[in-house]
Design a protein around this motif. Structure first.
Motif, short mmCIF file in Angstrom:
data_model
loop_
_atom_site.label_atom_id
_atom_site.label_comp_id
_atom_site.label_asym_id
_atom_site.label_seq_id
_atom_site.Cartn_x
_atom_site.Cartn_y
_atom_site.Cartn_z
N THR A 58 64.83 45.44 -17.97
CA THR A 58 64.43 44.05 -18.19
C THR A 58 64.85 43.54 -19.55
OG1 THR A 58 62.26 44.82 -18.95
CG2 THR A 58 62.47 44.21 -16.62
N GLN A 59 65.50 44.38 -20.35
CA GLN A 59 66.00 43.93 -21.65
C GLN A 59 67.07 42.87 -21.46
OE1 GLN A 59 65.38 48.18 -23.99
NE2 GLN A 59 67.38 47.68 -23.20
N LYS A 60 67.08 41.94 -22.46
CA LYS A 60 68.07 40.88 -22.38
C LYS A 60 69.44 41.43 -22.74
CE LYS A 60 64.87 37.09 -23.45
NZ LYS A 60 64.57 35.99 -24.37
N ALA A 61 70.45 40.77 -22.18
CA ALA A 61 71.83 41.15 -22.49
C ALA A 61 72.07 41.08 -23.98
CB ALA A 61 72.80 40.23 -21.75
N PRO A 62 72.84 42.00 -24.56
CA PRO A 62 73.67 42.98 -23.84
C PRO A 62 72.99 44.30 -23.61
CG PRO A 62 74.24 43.00 -26.14
CD PRO A 62 73.12 42.02 -26.02
N HIS A 63 71.64 44.32 -23.63
CA HIS A 63 70.92 45.59 -23.53
C HIS A 63 70.31 45.84 -22.15
CE1 HIS A 63 71.48 45.89 -27.84
NE2 HIS A 63 70.90 44.69 -28.01
N ASP A 64 70.75 45.03 -21.15
CA ASP A 64 70.28 45.25 -19.78
C ASP A 64 71.11 46.36 -19.16
OD1 ASP A 64 69.51 45.23 -17.17
OD2 ASP A 64 69.98 43.13 -16.78
N ARG A 123 54.14 41.39 -26.11
CA ARG A 123 54.45 42.60 -26.84
C ARG A 123 55.89 42.54 -27.33
NH1 ARG A 123 56.43 47.79 -24.98
NH2 ARG A 123 56.41 47.01 -22.87
N ASN A 124 56.06 42.63 -28.66
CA ASN A 124 57.41 42.66 -29.23
C ASN A 124 57.88 44.11 -29.26
OD1 ASN A 124 57.49 39.88 -29.76
ND2 ASN A 124 56.35 40.14 -31.65
N ARG A 125 59.12 44.35 -28.74
CA ARG A 125 59.62 45.71 -28.72
C ARG A 125 61.11 45.73 -29.04
NH1 ARG A 125 61.98 45.90 -23.57
NH2 ARG A 125 61.17 44.34 -22.13
N GLU A 126 61.52 46.84 -29.60
CA GLU A 126 62.94 47.04 -29.88
C GLU A 126 63.65 47.47 -28.59
OE1 GLU A 126 64.74 46.66 -32.72
OE2 GLU A 126 62.94 45.76 -33.61
N PRO A 127 64.89 47.02 -28.40
CA PRO A 127 65.63 47.44 -27.20
C PRO A 127 65.83 48.96 -27.18
CG PRO A 127 66.73 45.60 -28.28
CD PRO A 127 65.66 46.06 -29.23
N VAL A 128 65.67 49.54 -25.99
CA VAL A 128 65.86 50.98 -25.84
C VAL A 128 67.35 51.25 -25.64
CG1 VAL A 128 65.27 53.04 -24.52
CG2 VAL A 128 63.60 51.17 -24.75
N PRO A 129 68.02 52.02 -26.53
CA PRO A 129 69.44 52.33 -26.34
C PRO A 129 69.66 53.12 -25.06
CG PRO A 129 68.75 52.82 -28.58
CD PRO A 129 67.49 52.57 -27.79
N LEU A 130 70.84 52.94 -24.46
CA LEU A 130 71.16 53.56 -23.17
C LEU A 130 71.04 55.08 -23.23
CD1 LEU A 130 72.19 53.49 -20.24
CD2 LEU A 130 74.53 53.47 -21.15
N LEU A 178 57.93 57.51 -18.22
CA LEU A 178 59.23 57.35 -17.56
C LEU A 178 59.36 55.98 -16.91
CD1 LEU A 178 59.80 60.79 -15.79
CD2 LEU A 178 61.36 59.70 -17.41
N TYR A 179 58.27 55.58 -16.24
CA TYR A 179 58.28 54.28 -15.56
C TYR A 179 58.52 53.16 -16.55
CZ TYR A 179 56.76 50.35 -12.70
OH TYR A 179 56.72 49.15 -12.04
N THR A 180 57.75 53.22 -17.67
CA THR A 180 57.83 52.15 -18.67
C THR A 180 59.22 52.10 -19.29
OG1 THR A 180 55.48 52.40 -19.15
CG2 THR A 180 56.82 51.26 -20.80
N THR A 181 59.78 53.27 -19.60
CA THR A 181 61.12 53.29 -20.21
C THR A 181 62.16 52.68 -19.27
OG1 THR A 181 60.54 55.29 -21.46
CG2 THR A 181 62.89 54.80 -21.17
N ILE A 182 62.07 53.06 -18.03
CA ILE A 182 63.04 52.52 -17.06
C ILE A 182 62.85 51.02 -16.89
CG2 ILE A 182 63.74 52.59 -14.62
CD1 ILE A 182 62.96 55.59 -14.68
N TYR A 183 61.60 50.61 -16.81
CA TYR A 183 61.32 49.18 -16.65
C TYR A 183 61.87 48.39 -17.83
CZ TYR A 183 58.71 44.81 -16.23
OH TYR A 183 58.38 43.49 -16.14
N ASP A 184 61.60 48.90 -19.04
CA ASP A 184 62.07 48.21 -20.25
C ASP A 184 63.59 48.11 -20.27
OD1 ASP A 184 59.49 47.88 -21.01
OD2 ASP A 184 59.49 49.51 -22.51
N MET A 185 64.27 49.21 -19.92
CA MET A 185 65.74 49.21 -19.99
C MET A 185 66.38 48.28 -18.95
SD MET A 185 66.50 53.28 -20.61
CE MET A 185 68.27 53.09 -20.82
#
Length: 693
Positions: A53-59, A3-10, A44-51
């Motif tokens: 596991t995002q690659k730097a600098p978006h971890d 699944r391709n996804r855009e990084p979730v901003p902080l 909520l779970y998915t959003t937290i998980y994604d944020m």
């Protein structure tokens, strides 16, 4: 398939989480009808998980954790800690009061509860503030320690009010010390270390500071009573307790000073009363009483110096109190004698052969140390020095000094405490005696090698340096021919190696041995030179009148009367007197008493002592005038212009090491210096003086 996804901003993700945490708080608060739906939870779970596991600098794992922790800490503080802290604090304080009453409590529980205050405080510290060892003590201080301090005040206020009524001073102090020690132990067992200063201040304030007067002045058991009863352990405890509080020691030292002063003054009164009751008895009895007074003063000082060193832990405040008390006592006269004279007499007795005091060498050294210490308290140190110099002279001249090393030891102690100007003359006196012994040996050798000069009389002469020795009264007595030959022989010997020195003979200090040929048996008479010269007149005449004796000897009437009294009215009546009475008058007639006898074959005929005290005091006053003049000139030479008040004050300060100058005498010396044109009154400034170069 990935699944391709855009990084979730902080901030976007945190906004969703923040909504979830608010709902969680409502659930925890048991708000009716509030619950997470499945899709809300999963979102909520998915959003937290994604944020996370995002690659730097978006971890944003770390940022989310910190923000969530802050929310959780805030919730715990606002709905748990703030609600319970007052109740918990009250319970803990109540348990500590039970501990103070001796009941068994769960100390581990208290420690764990109090540690919670610290830990919560540390958890609330933001990441931007550096962590310090006391970073959690703010909550502890504000929410527990302030209340605990007030609880301590309340507890010990009640205890103190009860104990001060029921207990004696020692009992009260014992309880107070025990309580304070247990409070320190409580800090070690379960309180935070930062509590100790506040806790001890509160306890000491209620137990000691607020009741200081009541404790110290407790009837029948206060500080005065403890001093009177020599309760050294209780006094030590008193010092330990009152040294803890601000301004706690001055009241104790004041009572100590008053007590020492009172005891010392009672010794003075006892000595005065004893001397007065013995005034009609022999002089040596009064002397013994006076010396006993000095011994008691020494013992008193030893006693209370031990208190200062031990009970009061060598504290400067108590040294000062002891000093000021003894300055009062040691400057009181006893039976017409100043302390300066009494201390000089005491030193004379322990240094003189055959003195009243019989002490070992070690005891003599110890006593000399103590006397010198007491001398620091007297104001007229120069008077002591002059009395001591006079008595030292008599010990040295009449071979009455017990030990040359001890004489020098005392001078060394005096020099160390008061300076070389006090001892230089006396050091010269001791050196003179050593030189005199060498001169005597040379004279004996000179006579043995020149037998035609031998006077047929054994002669011993001590040559003294005028500037070192006290001034002695003497006269140009007409010596018998036997004595004249001795004097002329020694002059010839001395001039052989000291051509430019002049000898002034002091016959008033001389002594001689004469054999009296009495009817019963011959007796060797030990006499003064004056007595011997007078008796030898009776080799040429059976009877002589008072005036004839005075004329032939070239003595004053007073000296003649003294010598005749010793030979005709004293213990040994070598001369008979007409009329027979106990006094000497100008019309008396004297003759040699051929029938005189004594069980001893050698006797010493004492000459009544002259009043040397007045001369010593006069000499000291004369020296003081010179000292004041020198001080005034020295001050004005450096200052040029000074007001009268400042000049007098500085003069007193300069001379106080030697004596306490009389203000009137200083004023008279200023006027004298103006007359002699060392100073002049300053016309430009009122009541001021100008130095004239």
């Amino acid at each position: 398939m990935t699944r391709n996804r855009e990084p979730v901003p902080l901030e976007v993700g945190w906004k969703q989480m923040e909504a979830g945490t608010k709902k969680l708080e409502r659930i925890l608060d048991d708000e009716p009808g509030v619950a997470f739906k499945s899709d809300e939870y999963m979102k909520l779970y998915t959003t937290i998980y994604d944020m996370c596991t995002q690659k730097a600098p978006h971890d944003y794992t770390s940022e989310l954790y910190d923000r969530y922790k802050m929310v959780l800490d805030k919730y715990i503080t606002d709905t748990v800690y703030d609600e319970l802290k007052a109740t918990v604090t009250s319970i803990v304080i109540a348990m500590i009061d039970e501990d103070r009453e001796g009941q068994i409590i769960d100390r581990t529980l208290i420690k764990n509860v109090l540690d919670t205050y610290i830990e919560l405080g540390q958890d609330l510290t933001t990441e931007h503030q550096p962590t310090r060892p006391d970073s959690g003590s703010k909550l502890y201080s504000e929410d527990f320690q302030d209340a605990f301090r007030q609880g301590t005040v309340d507890y010990y206020s009640k205890k103190a009010q009860t104990w001060i009524v029921e207990d004696t001073c020692p009992e009260y102090m014992l309880k107070a010390e025990e309580c304070l020690q247990k409070e320190k132990e409580r800090v070690a067992h379960y309180l935070h270390s930062s509590t100790e200063p506040t806790l001890m201040e509160a306890a000491q304030g209620e137990l000691l500071a607020k009741l200081i007067d009541q404790i110290l002045k407790k009837e029948n058991s206060g500080c005065k009573v403890l001093l009177c009863d020599e309760k050294v352990e209780d006094l030590s405890r008193m010092f330990r307790l009152f040294s803890r509080i601000k301004d706690g020691l001055p009241p104790v030292s004041k009572i100590f000073q008053e007590h020492v002063n009172k005891v010392g003054m009672s010794l003075v009164k006892q000595a005065v009363d004893a001397a007065t009751s013995k005034k009609n008895e022999k002089k040596d009895v009064v002397s013994a009483l006076e010396l006993d007074y000095v011994r008691k003063i020494i013992d008193l000082h030893d006693k209370y110096m031990a208190y200062v060193l031990n009970c009061f832990q060598n504290h400067t405040l108590f040294h000062k109190a002891l000093k000021e008390a003894f300055e009062v006592v040691c400057n009181k006269d006893v039976a017409g004698c100043t302390s300066a004279e009494l201390f000089a007499s005491y030193c004379d007795n322990i240094l003189r052969k055959g003195g009243i005091e019989k002490l070992s060498d070690e005891a003599i050294e110890e006593n000399l140390d103590k006397v010198v210490k007491l001398l620091t308290y007297i104001s007229d140190k120069d008077l002591f020095i002059e009395f001591h110099r006079k008595k030292l002279g008599r010990r040295l001249l009449f071979d009455k000094s017990g030990n040359d090393e001890q004489e020098r030891s005392l001078l060394s102690k005096l020099k160390q405490h008061f300076g070389g100007q006090f001892t230089s003359k006396m050091e010269g006196m001791l050196n003179d005696i050593c030189a005199a012994k060498e001169n005597q040996a040379k004279y004996d050798e000179y006579i043995s090698t020149n037998p035609e000069l031998h006077p047929s009389v054994d002669l011993s002469v001590q040559v003294l340096t005028t500037g070192y020795w006290p001034t002695y009264k003497s006269s140009d007595i007409n010596l018998p021919s036997e004595m004249v030959k001795c004097v002329e022989g020694f002059k010839e010997f001395y001039q052989s190696f000291k051509k430019h020195r002049k000898l002034n003979w002091i016959f008033s200090l001389g002594s001689c041995h004469i054999v009296g040929k009495f009817d019963v048996k011959p007796i060797e008479l030990i006499l003064t030179t004056y007595q011997g010269a007078l008796l030898l007149l009776f080799n040429e005449a059976e009877k002589l009148s008072f005036s004839e004796i005075a004329t032939q000897l070239n003595l004053s009437e007073d000296d003649t009367a003294r010598v005749l009294h010793s030979l005709s009215c004293g213990k040994y009546k070598i001369l008979n007197k007409e009329p027979c009475s106990r006094t000497i008058s100008p019309n008396d007639i004297f003759e040699f008493n051929h029938k005189f006898t004594d069980k001893m074959r050698r006797i010493k005929v004492q000459l009544p002592p002259s009043d040397e005290k007045k001369k010593v005091i006069d000499d000291v006053n004369k020296d003081r005038r010179f000292a004041i003049d020198a001080s005034l000139v020295r001050i004005m030479k450096s200052r040029k212009i000074m007001t009268h008040q400042n000049l007098v004050a500085e003069c007193v300060e300069q001379l106080s090491r030697m004596f306490k100058p009389d203000i009137k005498m200083i004023k008279r010396r200023i006027e004298d210096l103006i007359t002699r044109e060392y100073l002049e009154r300053d016309v430009d400034a009122a009541n001021s003086y100008r130095y004239l170069a």
